[in-house]
Design an enzyme around this catalytic site. Structure first.
Site, PDB file in Angstrom:
ATOM      1  N   ARG A 104       6.687  -5.854   8.724  1.00 23.99           N
ATOM      2  CA  ARG A 104       8.098  -6.237   8.634  1.00 23.99           C
ATOM      3  C   ARG A 104       8.404  -7.457   9.506  1.00 23.99           C
ATOM      4  NH1 ARG A 104      13.153  -3.593  10.870  1.00 23.99           N
ATOM      5  NH2 ARG A 104      14.803  -4.162   9.417  1.00 23.99           N
ATOM      6  N   HIS A 157      10.219 -10.881   8.201  1.00 20.04           N
ATOM      7  CA  HIS A 157      11.460 -11.394   8.786  1.00 20.04           C
ATOM      8  C   HIS A 157      11.264 -12.782   9.410  1.00 20.04           C
ATOM      9  CE1 HIS A 157      14.396  -7.839   8.875  1.00 20.04           C
ATOM     10  NE2 HIS A 157      13.443  -7.544   8.017  1.00 20.04           N
ATOM     11  N   ASP A 158      10.065 -13.072   9.847  1.00 26.73           N
ATOM     12  CA  ASP A 158       9.784 -14.409  10.369  1.00 26.73           C
ATOM     13  C   ASP A 158       9.750 -15.420   9.226  1.00 26.73           C
ATOM     14  OD1 ASP A 158       9.089 -16.420  12.244  1.00 26.73           O
ATOM     15  OD2 ASP A 158       6.959 -16.143  11.790  1.00 26.73           O
ATOM     16  N   VAL A 193      13.036 -16.564   7.177  1.00 30.98           N
ATOM     17  CA  VAL A 193      14.053 -17.323   7.914  1.00 30.98           C
ATOM     18  C   VAL A 193      13.396 -18.571   8.502  1.00 30.98           C
ATOM     19  CG1 VAL A 193      15.769 -17.261   9.762  1.00 30.98           C
ATOM     20  CG2 VAL A 193      15.258 -15.178   8.468  1.00 30.98           C
ATOM     21  N   GLU A 217      17.208 -15.662  17.258  1.00 29.60           N
ATOM     22  CA  GLU A 217      16.980 -15.091  15.928  1.00 29.60           C
ATOM     23  C   GLU A 217      16.574 -13.615  16.064  1.00 29.60           C
ATOM     24  OE1 GLU A 217      13.611 -16.085  12.549  1.00 29.60           O
ATOM     25  OE2 GLU A 217      14.427 -17.728  13.746  1.00 29.60           O
ATOM     26  N   ASN A 268      17.709  -8.321  12.508  1.00 37.18           N
ATOM     27  CA  ASN A 268      16.459  -8.167  13.253  1.00 37.18           C
ATOM     28  C   ASN A 268      16.539  -7.154  14.388  1.00 37.18           C
ATOM     29  OD1 ASN A 268      15.035 -10.022  11.698  1.00 37.18           O
ATOM     30  ND2 ASN A 268      15.728 -11.761  12.935  1.00 37.18           N
ATOM     31  N   HIS A 318       7.530  -1.529   1.216  1.00 37.09           N
ATOM     32  CA  HIS A 318       8.276  -0.342   1.628  1.00 37.09           C
ATOM     33  C   HIS A 318       7.498   0.951   1.377  1.00 37.09           C
ATOM     34  CE1 HIS A 318      12.484  -2.457   1.463  1.00 37.09           C
ATOM     35  NE2 HIS A 318      11.749  -2.818   2.503  1.00 37.09           N
ATOM     36  N   THR A 319       6.253   0.829   0.939  1.00 30.46           N
ATOM     37  CA  THR A 319       5.421   2.013   0.761  1.00 30.46           C
ATOM     38  C   THR A 319       4.984   2.609   2.092  1.00 30.46           C
ATOM     39  OG1 THR A 319       3.512   2.913  -0.435  1.00 30.46           O
ATOM     40  CG2 THR A 319       3.216   0.778   0.623  1.00 30.46           C
ATOM     41  N   ASP A 341       8.741   6.050   1.950  1.00 31.59           N
ATOM     42  CA  ASP A 341       8.051   6.565   0.768  1.00 31.59           C
ATOM     43  C   ASP A 341       7.897   8.072   0.948  1.00 31.59           C
ATOM     44  OD1 ASP A 341       6.257   7.337  -1.199  1.00 31.59           O
ATOM     45  OD2 ASP A 341       4.668   5.947  -0.625  1.00 31.59           O
ATOM     46  N   THR A 361       3.598   9.300   0.206  1.00 33.10           N
ATOM     47  CA  THR A 361       2.498   8.971   1.137  1.00 33.10           C
ATOM     48  C   THR A 361       3.026   7.927   2.137  1.00 33.10           C
ATOM     49  OG1 THR A 361       1.729   7.385  -0.539  1.00 33.10           O
ATOM     50  CG2 THR A 361       0.575   9.511  -0.405  1.00 33.10           C
ATOM     51  N   ASP A 380      -0.031   2.231  -0.732  1.00 28.74           N
ATOM     52  CA  ASP A 380      -0.467   2.480  -2.104  1.00 28.74           C
ATOM     53  C   ASP A 380       0.686   2.172  -3.056  1.00 28.74           C
ATOM     54  OD1 ASP A 380       1.294   4.608  -1.804  1.00 28.74           O
ATOM     55  OD2 ASP A 380      -0.285   6.113  -1.588  1.00 28.74           O
TER      56      ASP A 380
END
Length: 356
Positions: free
Chosen positions: A77, A81-82, A85, A103, A109, A210-211, A256, A259, A264
């Site tokens: 993440r 985010h780096d 922006v 930032e 953030n 987002h898994t 998720d 898992t 995955d």
């Protein structure tokens, strides 16, 4: 019970990492369909000057994730985010100054894991001790993100290197404008990311990050209170309400449900079962423009992995500084002092020139 689950998860991840490590460069620069690399970056940038770079990062993160697998999502993440922006320049790591907040402290953030910044700094110290100050914090962050994917069971891929660290951080307004909120719909996602060169497949693939990881209740409770989102599975909603009994609950849940510690394609299976956590997640399946992509990824993990690699390599090159641009920071959270001195001297010279 929880300890046993974590132990089992890590055993699986460890075996997975060994399998992938044996194919360290599963994707080569000659691979079919890989995006081109920008001028100044190279697939082999540190092969001669810092040959142990990638093994230093990989081995250290193996230990970090063994102690706390949740740190993998934090590092992934941080890289996102780096890069979104003002580009992959390590600017999100810079501390603030008298001139304004950094930032790092901008609203989107504030939920970045503090430990993620510490891990990158620790990796920088280890790398610079071995090779000298020749590897940027932004390059280390890109490698850490890749290894976060690999060491949780995801695809391995080469990372083009040679980034330089940025000299300034973005304003809070710029940060908010360039990061898509979890409440955004697919139209917003596609529109925002199109300006950065991503198509619908890239958008859906990158969302697959987002898994792994967790989220605070406040990022999705607008889907529960005061009225439940009609696109949300009822059992899933009931479970979320138990974890987040109020709209302003400060608890966390897994991103998720199947898992949560393994990289995955189950994130897409979640969406197909109306168990996506954010509006920005579930709407990818609701929207006809992206539904087919979600389905293809949910049915075939290899298809997802292949597209994710392409999208990550593209994202990792957003507005990078190379060559004589930027700097190689001696500490990831602070600009180099010598560069600050140069800026002051140049400022004085301009002022004197204008006066005379």
């Amino acid at each position: 019970m929880a300890s046993s689950s974590v132990s089992s998860s890590f055993k699986l991840l460890f075996v997975s990492s060994l399998l992938f490590f044996s194919q360290y460069f599963i994707v080569s620069s000659k691979g079919q369909g890989l995006p081109p690399i920008v001028k100044g970056l190279s697939w082999t940038f540190f092969d001669s000057s810092c040959p142990k770079l990638q093994s230093i990062v990989r081995k250290r993160l193996e230990k970090v994730f063994k102690d706390d697998i949740g740190q993998a999502a934090g590092l992934l993440r941080l890289h996102f985010h780096d890069c979104f922006v003002q580009g992959c320049d390590g600017s999100v790591m810079l501390d603030g100054s008298a001139g304004g907040p950094s930032e790092k402290t901008a609203i989107p953030n504030k939920t970045l894991r503090k430990e993620s910044f510490k891990i990158i700094e620790d990796l920088r110290e280890r790398v610079h001790k071995e090779c000298g100050r020749i590897v940027s914090c932004s390059d280390i962050a890109a490698l850490a993100a890749r290894d976060a994917v690999v060491l949780t069971g995801g695809p391995n891929y080469v990372v083009p290197l040679g980034r330089r660290d940025g000299l300034n951080f973005a304003t809070e307004t710029a940060t908010i404008d360039n990061l898509v909120a979890p409440t955004a719909n697919t139209t917003t996602l596609l529109t925002r990311l199109a300006t950065k060169g991503f198509d619908a497949t890239d958008v859906v693939a990158l969302s697959g990050a987002h898994t792994i990881g967790i989220s605070h209740c406040g990022s999705f409770t607008e889907r529960l209170y005061p009225n439940q989102d009609s696109t949300m599975d009822q059992t899933f909603a009931n479970n979320l309400k138990r974890s987040c009994p109020k709209a302003d609950s400060n608890n966390t849940v897994n991103m998720d449900v199947r898992t949560p510690n393994i990289f995955d394609n189950n994130y897409y299976v979640d969406l197909m079962n109306r168990q996506g956590l954010f509006t920005s997640d579930q709407d990818l399946y609701t929207d006809q423009r992206t539904r087919g992509i979600v389905t293809s990824f949910g049915k075939d993990q290899k298809v997802f992995f292949d597209k994710f690699v392409i999208a990550m390599i593209k994202m990792g090159q957003l507005n990078v500084s190379t060559g004589g641009q930027g700097e190689i920071r001696a500490k990831c959270s602070v600009r180099n002092k010598n560069k600050l001195l140069v800026d002051v001297v140049e400022g004085l010279e301009k002022t004197l020139a204008a006066a005379f």
